[in-house]
Write an enzyme that holds these catalytic residues in place. Structure first.
Site, short mmCIF file in Angstrom:
data_model
loop_
_atom_site.label_atom_id
_atom_site.label_comp_id
_atom_site.label_asym_id
_atom_site.label_seq_id
_atom_site.Cartn_x
_atom_site.Cartn_y
_atom_site.Cartn_z
N HIS A 190 -80.87 -4.93 -1.10
CA HIS A 190 -81.02 -6.38 -1.36
C HIS A 190 -80.74 -6.75 -2.81
O HIS A 190 -81.30 -7.73 -3.33
CB HIS A 190 -82.44 -6.84 -0.96
CG HIS A 190 -82.41 -7.89 0.10
ND1 HIS A 190 -83.04 -9.10 -0.02
CD2 HIS A 190 -81.81 -7.90 1.31
CE1 HIS A 190 -82.84 -9.83 1.06
NE2 HIS A 190 -82.09 -9.12 1.89
N HIS A 290 -71.55 -9.62 7.54
CA HIS A 290 -72.98 -9.89 7.41
C HIS A 290 -73.34 -11.04 8.35
O HIS A 290 -72.63 -12.03 8.43
CB HIS A 290 -73.26 -10.30 5.96
CG HIS A 290 -74.69 -10.65 5.68
ND1 HIS A 290 -75.13 -11.95 5.68
CD2 HIS A 290 -75.76 -9.86 5.41
CE1 HIS A 290 -76.43 -11.95 5.40
NE2 HIS A 290 -76.83 -10.70 5.23
MG MG Z 1 -78.13 -7.70 2.81
#
Ligand code: MG
Length: 392
Positions: A190, A290
């Site tokens: 992240h 994504h």
């Molecule tokens: Mg990610």
């Protein structure tokens, strides 16, 4: 054929949809969700509607160029997410107009089915947490998934003591033990680590052989990402916060990652996702789009996944956030979803439910700006122990 109407809906906290209707009644849907900025893409789509109404919806590339280039300032997550939703909706209309799945207009399928991964992980080794993880794994495996992504939770500082790193690595090794060597496991950092810490943690992870580590460092500094890639013996992935070919250019030219993860709801839609993928092919990089949001964006991803030779795997939020709004579901078998066969993006929206839930969500939004709970989930209030801002 002309565009007659553009409407927007917010039927779930993290789901902003755009609906474009033509004067002959064809409807296209797109997703403009931009996490942490619930009102911004709504305003942008409203501004762009002035240009689009009355235009031919089939001139998709022309409209993309106009929206991206015409008003001097280019790019940015708000414009690119608004453009992404509009672009998806126009491709949905095009497929429905020609009565083919959209991927047939993008060059045709190069594969018969699409590999997907779901979100699953062991987050700590307490009795209760292990029990929960085991149940969820069982459910996902029965649903057909053979690849999973999780990440180190919580706040990570510039460095952490061995115990913190060991806890994460032990959980990862236990995951490998549970799923065996035929299942793929990957981890999303992240963008919350420094290059040095990311390299250290990746070295500890090496033994359990992850498929990839995603966003080991924040997205702005490609050299820092390359430093991690160069020191880690398995593939590094990035790209969910990069918004166009121009933003991916340095990743390609510096060979800074093995896999790229453009998001069809942020990186300019289907049109731009395909171009980014085609550019990546030159550098022997694979795409893994994504998609941590809703089923409209997921359906748009599948259209590109179908036609791109250098596609590796598609992210899917298990049952699909908000998939109850759709009269379509996706069956996963042996880790794969069959190519969609319906026209356009391939789903039917339950419009009554979308409108009904939109009213509920919008009431809450009017009071709060955000829907209650968004701040916590989206990291708006995320601080280290000393009171300074943390990445989440
Ligand atoms: Mg990610």
């Amino acid at each position: 054929m002309k565009i007659a109407k553009i409407e927007q809906f917010f039927p779930r906290r993290r789901m902003r949809l755009v609906k474009i209707t033509t004067e002959n009644g064809i409807v296209g849907w797109g997703e403009t969700t931009l996490e942490g900025k619930p009102q911004s893409t709504i305003a942008a789509v409203n501004e762009l509607a002035g240009y689009l109404i009355g235009k031919d919806p089939l001139r998709i590339e022309h409209h993309w160029q106009h929206i991206y280039r015409s008003a001097f300032f280019r790019g940015g997550n708000v414009l690119m997410s608004a453009l992404a939703g509009i672009d998806q909706a126009l491709w949905d209309i095009a497929g429905k107009f020609y009565q083919v799945p959209t991927y047939k207009l993008l060059g045709g399928a190069v594969r018969d089915r699409i590999r997907v991964y779901a979100h699953w992980g062991i987050h700590n080794t307490s009795e209760a947490s292990l029990e929960q993880a085991r149940n969820r794994l069982e459910w996902l495996q029965q649903s057909g998934y053979t690849a999973f992504k999780s990440g180190p939770g919580g706040k990570w500082r510039a460095h952490e003591p061995p115990a913190t790193i060991d806890d994460f690595v032990e959980s990862a090794c236990l995951m490998r033990e549970w799923v065996g060597n035929d299942t793929e496991l990957c981890f999303d950092f992240h963008g919350k680590m420094t290059p040095a810490l990311a390299i250290e943690v990746c070295h500890q992870l090496k033994q359990m052989r992850p498929m990839f580590v995603e966003e080991p460092v924040p997205q702005e500094n490609v050299d820092a990402l390359k430093q991690v890639s160069d020191h880690v013996p398995f593939p590094i992935a990035t790209g969910e916060r990069l918004l166009s070919r121009w933003e991916f250019r340095q990743i390609f030219e510096k060979q800074a990652a093995a896999y790229i993860q453009p998001d069809v709801a942020h990186a300019g839609g289907i049109t731009e996702l395909k171009k980014i993928a085609n550019m990546a092919e030159v550098y022997y990089m694979h795409i893994m789009p994504h998609c941590a949001i809703g089923p409209v964006a997921f359906s748009a991803c599948l259209q590109v996944d179908a036609v791109v030779p250098n596609f590796l795997i598609q992210e899917q939020v298990d049952a699909g956030l908000g998939s109850d709004l759709f009269q379509t579901s996706w069956q996963v078998e042996d880790g794969y979803i069959e190519l969609p066969t319906a026209s356009g993006l391939g789903f039917e929206v339950d419009e009554k439910l979308v409108e009904q839930d939109n009213r509920i969500t919008q009431d809450k939004m009017n009071l709060l700006g955000l829907v209650a709970g968004d701040e916590e989930e989206l990291g708006g209030e995320f601080y280290y122990e000393d009171g300074s801002v943390a990445d989440w």
